[in-house]
Design a protein around this motif. Sequence first.
Motif, PDB file in Angstrom:
ATOM      1  N   ARG A  94       0.872  -1.166   0.000  1.00 32.08           N
ATOM      2  CA  ARG A  94       0.000   0.000   0.000  1.00 32.08           C
ATOM      3  C   ARG A  94       0.910   1.217   0.000  1.00 32.08           C
ATOM      4  O   ARG A  94       1.682   1.431   0.949  1.00 32.08           O
ATOM      5  N   CYS A 153      -6.323   4.138  -1.675  1.00 32.31           N
ATOM      6  CA  CYS A 153      -4.866   4.232  -1.615  1.00 32.31           C
ATOM      7  C   CYS A 153      -4.299   3.610  -2.887  1.00 32.31           C
ATOM      8  O   CYS A 153      -5.022   2.996  -3.672  1.00 32.31           O
ATOM      9  N   VAL A 164      -2.507   0.718  -4.546  1.00 32.18           N
ATOM     10  CA  VAL A 164      -2.204  -0.689  -4.275  1.00 32.18           C
ATOM     11  C   VAL A 164      -1.183  -1.161  -5.298  1.00 32.18           C
ATOM     12  O   VAL A 164      -1.177  -0.711  -6.448  1.00 32.18           O
TER      13      VAL A 164
END
Length: 377
Positions: free
Chosen positions: A304, A340, A342
Amino acid sequence: MQGRETQTRMPPVLSRSRRTRRTPFSDRVEAQGVKAYTVYNHMLLPTVFESLEADYHHLKRQVQLWDVSCERQVQVRGPDAQRLVQLLTPRDLSGMSVGQCFYTPMVDETGGMLNDPVTLKLAEDRYWISIADSDLLLWVKGLANGMRLDAAVDEPDVSPLAVQGPRADDLMAAVFGEDIRSLRFFRFREVKLDGQTLIVARSGYSKQGGFEVYLQDSSFGGALWDKLFEAGQAFQVRAGCPNLIERIEGGLLSYGNDMTRENTPHECGLGRFCQTADAIGCIGRDALIRASMEGPQRMIRGLRIAGEALTPPTQPWAIHADDQWVGQVTSAVWSPDFRCNVAIGMLELGWWDEGSVVEVETPFGNRQATVSQLNFS
């Protein structure tokens, strides 16, 4: 001024010729407004229709038709067919039944990954190897001829069309009958449609569930697409394609992006598909046994990445920790659902534990990243 012009310049356009093959569904795909292609096994593979994010949201909620004809089949037939296919993979095929699909990492004599196809067993002496992007056909033909095996190897006229998404069962049942719902994961069966024999497998390159329909006569491609698309109107069907966001969220690897011939299956997190000791005859067996005893020195993991949305990489991004190189990011994208960036990356020993904090060198500056499990969803 020169820098500003560079920023706004349009990217180069891919020149297409007969060497970049169209598919039995290309006319229908273009009528549905495909916006981008990539080249996969020398064929056109759609990558975007409305937009990457719009396609992603629809895939996770409805149903899509995917032209994945680029998943070419390496057909192996003959008395030595099973022996030849076992030569290719450290997965033990001795218990594979007719009607089963096996995910089969395929390796060379060093144990390096050559491909990660799904293999279908059509008969005791006949297999289809549904390949990822590489010229595996030539390797298999070379082994068959070099070892003088009684097996014919060719590329048949077979073009898969995927039906993917949470409403895939409803669409398939509308076309092929309610019994298709009983088809188990990684199993396949023959079905008839307008006099054509099709192979239907419960499989596909998404985590949303669905099927792959193996067309065995290219001339029927348009009619097959139309049948499914017309029936799909009741289920909000759209033309779609493998989606980068959904793929990374689901931890689905891309051969040539996330793994190459430099990697063993164990480094790619595929050890559960390798019964190396029992895969008698696998050409990379000895090398993989040695590698297994030594243990992997690097491993694929999810990450992440902090900060604003990143543009997907076209080259690997270096990963650093404690002022040293510890790996590379191979796939990354902004996830609307996880809010976010990835990513999938290969990390060196000592840095692949979940929760480890590293730094990724992106074209937009260095970003902090946290190591996670591969499957974000």
